[in-house]
Design an enzyme around this catalytic site. Structure first.
Site, short mmCIF file in Angstrom:
data_model
loop_
_atom_site.label_atom_id
_atom_site.label_comp_id
_atom_site.label_asym_id
_atom_site.label_seq_id
_atom_site.Cartn_x
_atom_site.Cartn_y
_atom_site.Cartn_z
N GLU A 191 37.19 32.86 34.18
CA GLU A 191 38.55 32.72 33.31
C GLU A 191 38.21 31.43 32.46
OE1 GLU A 191 42.05 33.81 35.08
OE2 GLU A 191 41.46 35.99 34.90
N GLU A 221 38.72 41.85 38.07
CA GLU A 221 39.97 41.79 38.64
C GLU A 221 40.95 42.62 37.76
OE1 GLU A 221 42.06 37.94 38.31
OE2 GLU A 221 40.07 36.87 39.32
C1 PNW Z 1 43.85 35.56 36.96
N1 PNW Z 1 47.30 35.04 31.53
O1 PNW Z 1 44.65 34.48 36.53
C2 PNW Z 1 43.00 34.48 38.09
O2 PNW Z 1 41.70 34.90 37.98
C3 PNW Z 1 43.72 34.88 39.59
O3 PNW Z 1 43.31 33.82 40.28
C4 PNW Z 1 45.21 35.13 39.53
O4 PNW Z 1 45.88 35.07 40.80
C5 PNW Z 1 45.57 36.46 38.95
O5 PNW Z 1 44.71 36.61 37.90
C6 PNW Z 1 46.88 36.72 38.57
O6 PNW Z 1 47.48 35.98 37.82
C7 PNW Z 1 45.36 34.71 35.21
O7 PNW Z 1 48.23 34.52 31.27
C8 PNW Z 1 46.38 33.92 34.84
O8 PNW Z 1 46.82 35.94 30.82
C9 PNW Z 1 46.86 34.19 33.75
C10 PNW Z 1 46.46 35.06 32.76
C11 PNW Z 1 45.36 35.71 33.20
C12 PNW Z 1 44.90 35.82 34.37
#
Ligand code: PNW
Length: 448
Positions: free
Chosen positions: A167, A350
């Site tokens: 990401e 994920e």
């Molecule tokens: C992912 N958004 O993070 C990460 O890869 C993980 O480590 C995390 O724990 C999981 O999703 C849950 O949050 C994101 O704002 C954080 O779009 C933010 C976003 C997307 C993914």
């Protein structure tokens, strides 16, 4: 609902990330990461006092955790390597004891017939490299390539699926633009530079892999499909900008070798002209792309640039992180990917949800009906995309365990396995029981 069906060799697994579960961040000679610093700084960390010092104590419980994965029936496990365990200064000297942890993890997974998927960078850059500018330093691509080479040489015989970055959008948006994530900068001029260097690092690591690796490598992006709130021209343009910023900013250079035009509009004078050679470096042949999907976004032109949460919808369910439950978005984005970038093996790397889980029942069970419902709908959404011809090869549930949800700390539980952070007791929730049945029947249980 239409019947779900998955290819016979569909790879069912679960995902975690090093800093979120391991604990013992400085053990055995590891160098501190930017998350070690960030989580210990009360001015920066939103969930003050929550750090990765212990987390799920996975560093000390790895063997029994893998046995639990086996008991759940997982066919694959996606984990990340803490760069600073392997290279305490980020570059140079290799710390054999840190590397040995991942060798043991991979060997244990293989001994249990669980396929390892290894992510090289899930946000925990060595602090020593942040001191040298982190992702703002153009040398970061070479630092990352050197680290990747160490990992490929040590583990490519045993790991057959590699991920360069997790990401890049979240790294840049959270770490360099809005400051909610490490290293906590808020600078519009930095954001495009950090993104670009992350993508150069991705490209360099893939090049190194083609020299020394024999299996598969890909990139993991978070994709949030954007839908206009109305059919006005202004909403359409705002939707295109939001999509360019979050989704195409990373996939277009990786897959097509270009940046979306909208980025110039969004960043204005903060958007640099990039050398043509860099674009060629970023666009490397990939063996697969991994997609992280949580939610969609409905875009209105009058909300502030460039990210807006969209109107809260009365008819929708929201998770504890405020994300709308919208399974159709997963089908839509998979079909969109194929249409825009062509046929490439895809993995859902994920997908999952944080919800308040009720306290453990007297018999110890954790009933999480909202997560069960979320998962069922998203499994069906993947099946729909496969039926429409998208080459989806596997699904990694986020997450195996309740864990450190970054700056939100331990308050947001994404796990299918409940973790009691006082005792480290692991308890599979109802969602884990469902997932075991889904894996055992390759999804057929969802048609009952
Ligand atoms: C992912 N958004 O993070 C990460 O890869 C993980 O480590 C995390 O724990 C999981 O999703 C849950 O949050 C994101 O704002 C954080 O779009 C933010 C976003 C997307 C993914």
């Amino acid at each position: 609902m239409t019947r779900v069906s998955f290819p016979a060799d569909f790879l069912w697994g679960a995902a975690t990330a090093a800093y979120q579960i391991e604990g013992s961040p400085l053990a055995d000679g590891a160098g501190p990461s930017i998350w070690q610093r960030f989580s210990h700084d009360p001015r920066l960390m939103a969930a003050k006092g929550d750090t990765g010092d212990v987390a799920c104590d996975h560093y000390n419980r790895m063997e029994s955790d893998v046995a639990l994965m086996k008991a759940l029936g997982l066919k694959a496990y996606r984990f990340s390597v803490a760069w600073g365990r392997v290279l305490p200064q980020g570059t140079g000297r290799v710390n054999a004891a840190g590397l040995a942890f991942y060798e043991r993890l991979v060997d244990t997974l293989i001994a249990h017939d669980i396929e390892p998927l290894c992510t090289l960078f899930h946000w925990d850059m060595p602090a020593a490299l942040d001191d040298r500018g982190g992702w703002l330093n153009p040398d970061s691509a070479e630092w990352f390539a050197d680290y990747a080479r160490v990992m490929f040489q040590a583990l490519d015989g045993r790991v057959k699926k590699w991920v360069t970055l997790n990401e890049p959008w979240v790294v840049t948006d959270g770490g360099y633009l809005h400051g909610a994530l490490a290293p906590g900068h808020r600078n519009m001029f930095e954001a495009p530079i950090a993104s670009h260097n992350l993508m150069r690092a991705h490209g360099r690591a893939v090049q190194v892999y083609r020299e020394v690796g024999a299996h598969q490598i890909g990139l993991v992006v978070n994709i949030e499909p954007k839908y206009p709130a109305t059919d006005s021209a202004a909403d359409a343009a705002a939707t295109a900008r939001a999509d360019a910023y979050m989704n195409r900013q990373y996939l277009d250079p990786a897959m097509l070798g270009t940046y979306p035009d909208e980025l110039r509009e969004i960043f204005g004078e903060a958007w640099p002209e990039w050398p043509t050679d860099d674009m060629a470096l970023i666009r490397q042949r990939l063996d697969f792309v991994g997609i992280n999907y949580y939610t969609r976004n409905v875009v209105t032109a009058d909300a502030s640039w460039p990210l807006n949460a969209g109107p809260v919808r009365q008819d929708a369910t929201y998770t504890e992180t405020g994300w709308e439950v919208y399974p159709q978005g997963l089908t839509d984005l998979l079909v969109w990917f194929k249409d825009r970038y062509g046929d490439l093996p895809l993995y859902i790397t994920e997908n999952g949800a944080a919800f308040y889980d009720p306290p453990q029942a007297e018999d110890g069970a954790v009933h999480d009906p909202l997560r069960v419902s979320y998962l069922k709908k998203h499994f069906a959404a993947v099946s729909d995309a496969i039926a429409q011809g998208v080459d989806v090869r596997g699904y990694m549930l986020w997450s195996l365990f309740d864990n450190l949800e970054w700056s939100l700390g331990y308050s947001k539980r994404f796990g299918m396995v409940h973790v009691n952070f006082a005792t480290q007791e692991r308890t599979p929730k109802d969602s884990a029981k469902l997932y075991s049945q889904v894996i055992a029947t390759n999804g057929a249980v969802l048609n009952d």
